[in-house]
Write a protein that holds these residues in place. Sequence first.
Motif, PDB file in Angstrom:
ATOM      1  N   VAL A   1      94.245  26.345  97.359  1.00 26.10           N
ATOM      2  CA  VAL A   1      93.154  26.208  98.334  1.00 26.10           C
ATOM      3  C   VAL A   1      93.150  24.765  98.857  1.00 26.10           C
ATOM      4  N   PRO A   2      93.177  24.577 100.199  1.00 25.41           N
ATOM      5  CA  PRO A   2      93.137  23.219 100.748  1.00 25.41           C
ATOM      6  C   PRO A   2      91.796  22.545 100.497  1.00 25.41           C
ATOM      7  N   LEU A   3      91.817  21.230 100.384  1.00 23.62           N
ATOM      8  CA  LEU A   3      90.581  20.465 100.244  1.00 23.62           C
ATOM      9  C   LEU A   3      89.872  20.380 101.577  1.00 23.62           C
ATOM     10  N   ASN A   4      88.563  20.331 101.516  1.00 25.03           N
ATOM     11  CA  ASN A   4      87.744  20.132 102.700  1.00 25.03           C
ATOM     12  C   ASN A   4      86.644  19.149 102.337  1.00 25.03           C
ATOM     13  N   GLY A   5      86.465  18.148 103.166  1.00 29.18           N
ATOM     14  CA  GLY A   5      85.338  17.252 102.983  1.00 29.18           C
ATOM     15  C   GLY A   5      85.499  16.193 101.906  1.00 29.18           C
ATOM     16  N   ILE A   6      86.685  15.557 101.826  1.00 28.72           N
ATOM     17  CA  ILE A   6      86.750  14.363 100.986  1.00 28.72           C
ATOM     18  C   ILE A   6      86.551  13.175 101.917  1.00 28.72           C
ATOM     19  N   SER A   7      85.991  12.130 101.393  1.00 31.42           N
ATOM     20  CA  SER A   7      85.743  10.956 102.217  1.00 31.42           C
ATOM     21  C   SER A   7      87.056  10.225 102.501  1.00 31.42           C
ATOM     22  N   TRP A   8      87.028   9.416 103.546  1.00 31.56           N
ATOM     23  CA  TRP A   8      88.194   8.596 103.851  1.00 31.56           C
ATOM     24  C   TRP A   8      88.504   7.685 102.671  1.00 31.56           C
ATOM     25  N   ARG A   9      87.465   7.158 102.030  1.00 32.49           N
ATOM     26  CA  ARG A   9      87.672   6.261 100.887  1.00 32.49           C
ATOM     27  C   ARG A   9      88.319   6.990  99.717  1.00 32.49           C
ATOM     28  N   ALA A  10      87.904   8.224  99.457  1.00 31.12           N
ATOM     29  CA  ALA A  10      88.533   9.010  98.385  1.00 31.12           C
ATOM     30  C   ALA A  10      90.001   9.262  98.714  1.00 31.12           C
ATOM     31  N   ALA A  11      90.290   9.562  99.982  1.00 39.84           N
ATOM     32  CA  ALA A  11      91.679   9.775 100.401  1.00 39.84           C
ATOM     33  C   ALA A  11      92.493   8.495 100.235  1.00 39.84           C
TER      34      ALA A  11
ATOM     35  N   THR B   1      78.173  -1.367 109.995  1.00 40.46           N
ATOM     36  CA  THR B   1      79.614  -1.476 110.225  1.00 40.46           C
ATOM     37  C   THR B   1      80.341  -1.512 108.888  1.00 40.46           C
ATOM     38  N   LEU B   2      81.380  -0.692 108.765  1.00 37.66           N
ATOM     39  CA  LEU B   2      82.175  -0.678 107.538  1.00 37.66           C
ATOM     40  C   LEU B   2      83.190  -1.811 107.558  1.00 37.66           C
ATOM     41  N   THR B   3      83.471  -2.365 106.398  1.00 34.97           N
ATOM     42  CA  THR B   3      84.432  -3.460 106.275  1.00 34.97           C
ATOM     43  C   THR B   3      85.760  -2.994 105.674  1.00 34.97           C
ATOM     44  N   ASP B   4      85.940  -1.688 105.529  1.00 35.77           N
ATOM     45  CA  ASP B   4      87.125  -1.117 104.889  1.00 35.77           C
ATOM     46  C   ASP B   4      88.425  -1.523 105.577  1.00 35.77           C
TER      47      ASP B   4
ATOM     48  N   ALA C   1      94.984   1.486  89.402  1.00 36.02           N
ATOM     49  CA  ALA C   1      95.914   2.240  90.251  1.00 36.02           C
ATOM     50  C   ALA C   1      95.246   2.844  91.482  1.00 36.02           C
ATOM     51  N   ILE C   2      93.918   2.955  91.483  1.00 35.15           N
ATOM     52  CA  ILE C   2      93.236   3.453  92.684  1.00 35.15           C
ATOM     53  C   ILE C   2      92.617   2.319  93.498  1.00 35.15           C
ATOM     54  N   GLN C   3      92.699   1.096  92.986  1.00 33.74           N
ATOM     55  CA  GLN C   3      92.056  -0.031  93.649  1.00 33.74           C
ATOM     56  C   GLN C   3      92.932  -0.720  94.694  1.00 33.74           C
ATOM     57  N   SER C   4      94.247  -0.619  94.548  1.00 32.14           N
ATOM     58  CA  SER C   4      95.128  -1.241  95.528  1.00 32.14           C
ATOM     59  C   SER C   4      96.465  -0.519  95.555  1.00 32.14           C
ATOM     60  N   GLY C   5      97.219  -0.796  96.577  1.00 30.07           N
ATOM     61  CA  GLY C   5      98.505  -0.149  96.806  1.00 30.07           C
ATOM     62  C   GLY C   5      98.645   0.053  98.298  1.00 30.07           C
ATOM     63  N   ALA C   6      98.212   1.196  98.786  1.00 29.15           N
ATOM     64  CA  ALA C   6      98.209   1.448 100.224  1.00 29.15           C
ATOM     65  C   ALA C   6      97.010   0.767 100.889  1.00 29.15           C
ATOM     66  N   TYR C   7      95.888   0.733 100.168  1.00 24.67           N
ATOM     67  CA  TYR C   7      94.630   0.156 100.682  1.00 24.67           C
ATOM     68  C   TYR C   7      93.993  -0.706  99.605  1.00 24.67           C
ATOM     69  N   ASP C   8      93.300  -1.746 100.008  1.00 22.05           N
ATOM     70  CA  ASP C   8      92.600  -2.641  99.092  1.00 22.05           C
ATOM     71  C   ASP C   8      91.132  -2.225  99.049  1.00 22.05           C
ATOM     72  N   THR C   9      90.732  -1.582  97.950  1.00 21.42           N
ATOM     73  CA  THR C   9      89.354  -1.074  97.870  1.00 21.42           C
ATOM     74  C   THR C   9      88.321  -2.188  97.724  1.00 21.42           C
ATOM     75  N   SER C  10      88.766  -3.422  97.445  1.00 15.49           N
ATOM     76  CA  SER C  10      87.793  -4.511  97.386  1.00 15.49           C
ATOM     77  C   SER C  10      87.218  -4.805  98.771  1.00 15.49           C
ATOM     78  N   THR C  11      87.874  -4.300  99.825  1.00 13.71           N
ATOM     79  CA  THR C  11      87.356  -4.479 101.184  1.00 13.71           C
ATOM     80  C   THR C  11      86.326  -3.414 101.548  1.00 13.71           C
ATOM     81  N   PHE C  12      86.169  -2.382 100.716  1.00 17.77           N
ATOM     82  CA  PHE C  12      85.255  -1.284 101.033  1.00 17.77           C
ATOM     83  C   PHE C  12      83.816  -1.764 100.911  1.00 17.77           C
ATOM     84  N   GLY C  13      83.142  -1.831 102.012  1.00 15.35           N
ATOM     85  CA  GLY C  13      81.755  -2.282 102.029  1.00 15.35           C
ATOM     86  C   GLY C  13      81.107  -1.946 103.357  1.00 15.35           C
ATOM     87  N   GLU C  14      79.871  -2.380 103.498  1.00 13.42           N
ATOM     88  CA  GLU C  14      79.118  -2.107 104.713  1.00 13.42           C
ATOM     89  C   GLU C  14      78.238  -3.311 105.051  1.00 13.42           C
ATOM     90  N   LEU C  15      78.268  -3.697 106.299  1.00 15.13           N
ATOM     91  CA  LEU C  15      77.436  -4.789 106.787  1.00 15.13           C
ATOM     92  C   LEU C  15      76.018  -4.276 107.044  1.00 15.13           C
TER      93      LEU C  15
END
Length: 156
Positions: free
Chosen positions: A58-68, A103-106, A85-99
């Motif tokens: 069954v395909p996933l539906n409704g995961i957040s961009w951050r979860a992806a 406005t998102l800072t992701d 292993a989920i904090q960095s690699g393709a994306y740096d999750t330390s940038t995930f925030g909101e002003l």
Amino acid sequence: KTELSTGQYLEFINTFAPMSAQLAEDLRPASWGGVVDPNYAFGTRYRLQQGVPQADLVPLNGISWRAAAMYCNWLHNDKTPEHWAIQSGAYDTSTFGELPDGTLTDQVTHSPDAKIWIPTLDEWTKAAHYDPHKNGLNQGGYWLYPPTSHTAPVSR
């Protein structure tokens, strides 16, 4: 090339959801072939839905961009079962925030050395509509509708 399946995501979410209630909530899809496992006593763990044929497909539906993004990080880091292993690699999750203005800072563009990432709109458009031989051998072009058509699909 294909949707992310419940079976693929189950391995990921069951690696990290038991680490914290917040991760369990943040990573949970809106709909999929998984359910909370009531027999698991050490945080949240999921299992396939009983009575759903091929629930693992069954395909996933409704995961957040951050979860992806965290899923991409985990794959980038060879499915290492450690929180880093989920904090960095393709994306740096330390940038995930909101002003204060919302406005998102992701970090929305993948890191240059990423092995796995979320396609940008341009990448997705090319994958869905570009044909390297649309106008003849080695004469590429874009179709209006995937896969390879200028005729709108008809819903039945």
